[in-house]
Design an enzyme around this catalytic site. Structure first.
Site, short mmCIF file in Angstrom:
data_model
loop_
_atom_site.label_atom_id
_atom_site.label_comp_id
_atom_site.label_asym_id
_atom_site.label_seq_id
_atom_site.Cartn_x
_atom_site.Cartn_y
_atom_site.Cartn_z
N SER A 129 50.67 42.98 40.50
CA SER A 129 50.33 43.80 39.32
C SER A 129 51.18 43.41 38.14
O SER A 129 52.34 43.05 38.28
CB SER A 129 50.51 45.29 39.61
OG SER A 129 50.26 46.02 38.42
N LYS A 183 48.54 47.93 47.01
CA LYS A 183 48.06 47.54 45.67
C LYS A 183 46.82 48.35 45.29
O LYS A 183 46.65 48.76 44.14
CB LYS A 183 47.75 46.03 45.63
CG LYS A 183 47.08 45.56 44.32
CD LYS A 183 47.99 45.73 43.15
CE LYS A 183 47.48 45.45 41.76
NZ LYS A 183 46.31 44.73 41.45
N HIS A 186 48.03 51.67 44.25
CA HIS A 186 48.64 51.49 42.92
C HIS A 186 47.54 51.56 41.85
O HIS A 186 47.67 52.26 40.84
CB HIS A 186 49.35 50.13 42.89
CG HIS A 186 49.69 49.61 41.51
ND1 HIS A 186 48.74 49.16 40.63
CD2 HIS A 186 50.88 49.50 40.87
CE1 HIS A 186 49.33 48.79 39.51
NE2 HIS A 186 50.63 48.99 39.62
N ASN A 187 46.45 50.84 42.07
CA ASN A 187 45.38 50.82 41.08
C ASN A 187 44.69 52.19 40.99
O ASN A 187 44.27 52.59 39.90
CB ASN A 187 44.35 49.75 41.43
CG ASN A 187 44.85 48.36 41.10
OD1 ASN A 187 46.05 48.14 40.98
ND2 ASN A 187 43.95 47.42 40.95
N GLU A 190 46.77 54.18 38.85
CA GLU A 190 46.58 53.66 37.48
C GLU A 190 45.30 54.23 36.85
O GLU A 190 45.31 54.68 35.70
CB GLU A 190 46.50 52.13 37.59
CG GLU A 190 46.23 51.39 36.31
CD GLU A 190 46.01 49.88 36.60
OE1 GLU A 190 46.77 49.27 37.38
OE2 GLU A 190 45.05 49.32 36.04
P1 NAP Z 1 39.70 35.04 36.59
O1 NAP Z 1 40.48 34.77 35.34
O2 NAP Z 1 38.35 35.65 36.48
O3 NAP Z 1 39.60 33.67 37.41
C1 NAP Z 1 38.92 33.62 38.60
C2 NAP Z 1 39.37 32.38 39.39
O4 NAP Z 1 38.70 32.44 40.65
C3 NAP Z 1 39.00 31.06 38.73
O5 NAP Z 1 40.01 30.12 38.95
C4 NAP Z 1 37.71 30.69 39.48
O6 NAP Z 1 37.45 29.31 39.51
C5 NAP Z 1 38.07 31.19 40.86
N1 NAP Z 1 36.89 31.40 41.68
C6 NAP Z 1 35.91 32.31 41.48
N2 NAP Z 1 34.99 32.21 42.48
C7 NAP Z 1 35.43 31.23 43.31
C8 NAP Z 1 34.93 30.68 44.50
N3 NAP Z 1 33.78 31.14 45.05
N4 NAP Z 1 35.63 29.69 45.09
C9 NAP Z 1 36.78 29.23 44.55
N5 NAP Z 1 37.31 29.72 43.40
C10 NAP Z 1 36.63 30.71 42.80
O7 NAP Z 1 40.52 35.96 37.60
P2 NAP Z 1 41.94 36.64 37.47
O8 NAP Z 1 41.86 37.75 36.47
O9 NAP Z 1 43.00 35.62 37.34
O10 NAP Z 1 42.01 37.34 38.91
C11 NAP Z 1 42.19 36.62 40.12
C12 NAP Z 1 42.39 37.66 41.22
O11 NAP Z 1 43.54 38.48 40.89
C13 NAP Z 1 41.24 38.65 41.39
O12 NAP Z 1 41.16 39.05 42.73
C14 NAP Z 1 41.68 39.83 40.53
O13 NAP Z 1 41.07 41.04 40.95
C15 NAP Z 1 43.17 39.84 40.80
N6 NAP Z 1 44.01 40.46 39.77
C16 NAP Z 1 43.74 40.34 38.45
C17 NAP Z 1 44.59 40.94 37.52
C18 NAP Z 1 44.33 40.83 36.03
O14 NAP Z 1 45.00 41.55 35.26
N7 NAP Z 1 43.43 39.95 35.58
C19 NAP Z 1 45.72 41.64 37.94
C20 NAP Z 1 46.00 41.71 39.30
C21 NAP Z 1 45.14 41.12 40.21
P3 NAP Z 1 36.46 28.61 38.44
O15 NAP Z 1 37.32 28.26 37.28
O16 NAP Z 1 35.93 27.43 39.15
O17 NAP Z 1 35.39 29.62 38.09
#
Ligand code: NAP
Length: 472
Positions: A129, A183, A186-187, A190
């Site tokens: 987070s 987590k 936590h959400n 939130e």
């Molecule tokens: P994001 O910016 O939407 O990026 C998604 C990533 O996943 C990209 O690298 C994408 O690759 C890859 N991906 C999607 N589908 C895939 C597949 N079928 N096979 C392989 N790679 C794939 O996501 P993010 O916000 O960084 O979040 C990543 C994870 O962390 C998620 O589970 C999210 O819920 C969690 N998270 C996010 C936050 C936040 O604030 N954003 C905070 C905590 C946790 P491509 O480039 O090829 O599409």
């Protein structure tokens, strides 16, 4: 070329920032992304001039990492994780360790830990987070899996995590899917806090006619109090102060009033219902988002279904920090934490997670979205009594409830009079009122159940199980 210390799969918002964090902390890294252009762009941009190498196939990625390999997957939760595990597994060797840092469903993580550990790979399900900024500067991390697997990544995550007075914001959470469960909760908390602050805003706006800039001043006062000082109150003040560059008016007033929900809030509520834990404040925050999404229907309904006319409400003044709304926010936020923690305790009992609530409060004090000064009090409460059945029974919290309950009651009754929805305030008040009631009306529910279905009941004046022929 020396092999990389750390591998990252998924150069999205979080992955990009986490790998820069790892590299800054001395871990040379190798990155892989499903879409190769993203890897190229990253290496030419934010990743250039750093100890970060790219890989364009999973085999190349694995070959470029030192053994035992430590690989963080920061990709979309769900099938993408199973597919990535399946694709990379043939290249992994005994002792290599995969970390899922996304928001995975904890039961999926339970399954993956069991599967991967049985094949002699380590597997950690780790909640992360802090958003993009936290990922770069120091997030709060909640890793679950075997203790050995945690020991293998400990130096890495302790260096990457946010730091507070008493250490890094990461600790071993427990076995199986416990890291992702923590987590998720936590959400859920939130979601609750965000909705609570939105209700305070709506009451100030529609109940007292206060402008966003003045509300921002009120939030600024709130953020100086031990009870409310937190990241979410701080950013609410910033949001309320921000002006639209084109019109010059408050930007919040131009934003569509529809909030989606990505899953973790819903999972918190589903888990709570399954485990028989009451989380009404969190539940109402999810419902509020669901109702917000019916925007077109709500616009029509406003002209068909009428509420009360304009009236003057007693909500305090900006000078006194809108006292009833302040107290309502404090107690509702405390109720959100209390409910989340009660859920953690029950999950710990059911799944044998052996969760350390004081330790979890400690790692939530920095880096994460629900970081707040209040967490020090929560940590102290569970350090003093690890078996505390409800946060609100801790003496410091009980005094807060007794002092601020009239304010919460006033805020809810004024909202009800005016027809302004305050689902989280009302749910929190009912939660506290139910919890502090020695005799609830479920005696009558039991009578009805026995009357129509012979479900039997117990009596307060003698032992045993009883049935009455009510209709004879
Ligand atoms: P994001 O910016 O939407 O990026 C998604 C990533 O996943 C990209 O690298 C994408 O690759 C890859 N991906 C999607 N589908 C895939 C597949 N079928 N096979 C392989 N790679 C794939 O996501 P993010 O916000 O960084 O979040 C990543 C994870 O962390 C998620 O589970 C999210 O819920 C969690 N998270 C996010 C936050 C936040 O604030 N954003 C905070 C905590 C946790 P491509 O480039 O090829 O599409």
């Amino acid at each position: 070329m020396a092999k990389g210390h750390f591998g990252l799969i998924g150069l999205g918002v979080m992955g990009e920032n986490l790998v820069l964090n790892a590299e800054r902390n001395g871990f040379s890294s190798v990155v892989y992304n499903r879409t190769p252009q993203k890897t190229e762009e990253f290496l030419a941009g934010r990743g250039s001039g750093k100890q970060i190498e790219g890989a364009y196939s999973l085999q190349e990625f694995v070959d470029k990492l030192e053994r035992p390999r430590r690989i963080l997957m920061m990709i979309k939760a769900g099938q993408a994780i199973d597919d990535t595990i399946a694709s990379i597994s043939p290249y992994l060797e005994q002792g290599d360790l995969l970390i899922d840092g996304g928001n995975s469903l904890y039961s999926d993580t339970e399954r993956r830990v069991a599967e991967l550990e049985s094949r002699s790979f380590g597997y950690i399900g780790m909640g992360v987070s802090g958003g993009a900024k936290g990922a770069l500067e120091g997030p709060s991390m909640m890793p679950g899996g075997t203790r050995q697997a945690y020991e293998d990544i400990r130096s890495l995550v302790e260096r990457m995590a946010a730091k507070v007075d008493d250490g890094p914001c990461v600790t071993y959470i427990g076995p199986g899917g416990s890291g992702h469960f923590v987590k998720t909760v936590h959400n859920g908390i939130e979601y609750g806090v965000e909705q609570i602050l939105a209700e305070a805003y709506d009451m100030m706006k529609r109940g007292a006619g206060i402008e966003p800039a003045v509300m921002a001043d009120v939030l600024g006062q709130w953020n100086s109090m031990e009870e409310l000082s937190s990241y979410l109150v701080e950013i609410t003040e910033v949001c309320l102060r921000t002006r639209d560059p084109e019109s010059g008016g408050p930007l919040t007033e131009l934003i569509l009033d529809v909030a989606g929900q990505k899953g973790t809030g819903l999972w918190t509520v589903i888990s709570a219902l399954e485990m028989g834990v009451a989380v009404p404040t969190i539940y109402e925050s999810v419902n509020a988002r669901v109702l917000s999404s019916l925007q077109a229907e709500r616009v029509k309904a406003e002209s068909v279904l009428h509420g009360p006319g304009p009236m003057t409400l007693d909500l305090g003044t900006p000078g006194n920090g809108m006292a009833p709304l302040r107290d309502a926010s404090i107690l509702s936020i405390m109720a959100s934490y209390a409910q989340g923690i009660a859920l953690l305790q029950e999950a710990s009992r059911i799944h044998h997670y052996d969760l350390n609530i004081a330790g979890i409060a400690q790692i939530w004090k920095g880096g994460c979205i629900i970081r707040a000064r209040l967490l020090q009090r929560i940590q102290d409460a569970y350090r003093q009594n690890g078996e505390l059945p409800n946060l609100l029974l801790d003496p410091w919290f009980a005094e807060q409830v007794n002092r601020r309950l009239p304010g919460l009651r006033q805020a809810v009754s004024e909202a009800v009079r005016a027809g302004i929805p305050v689902p989280c305030f009302a749910a929190s008040l009912n939660y506290i009122d139910s919890y502090r009631t020695a005799r609830l009306p479920q005696n009558l529910v039991q009578a009805m159940r026995d009357c129509f279905g012979s479900h039997t009941y117990q009596r307060i004046d003698r032992e045993g199980t009883f049935h009455t022929e009510w209709l004879s």
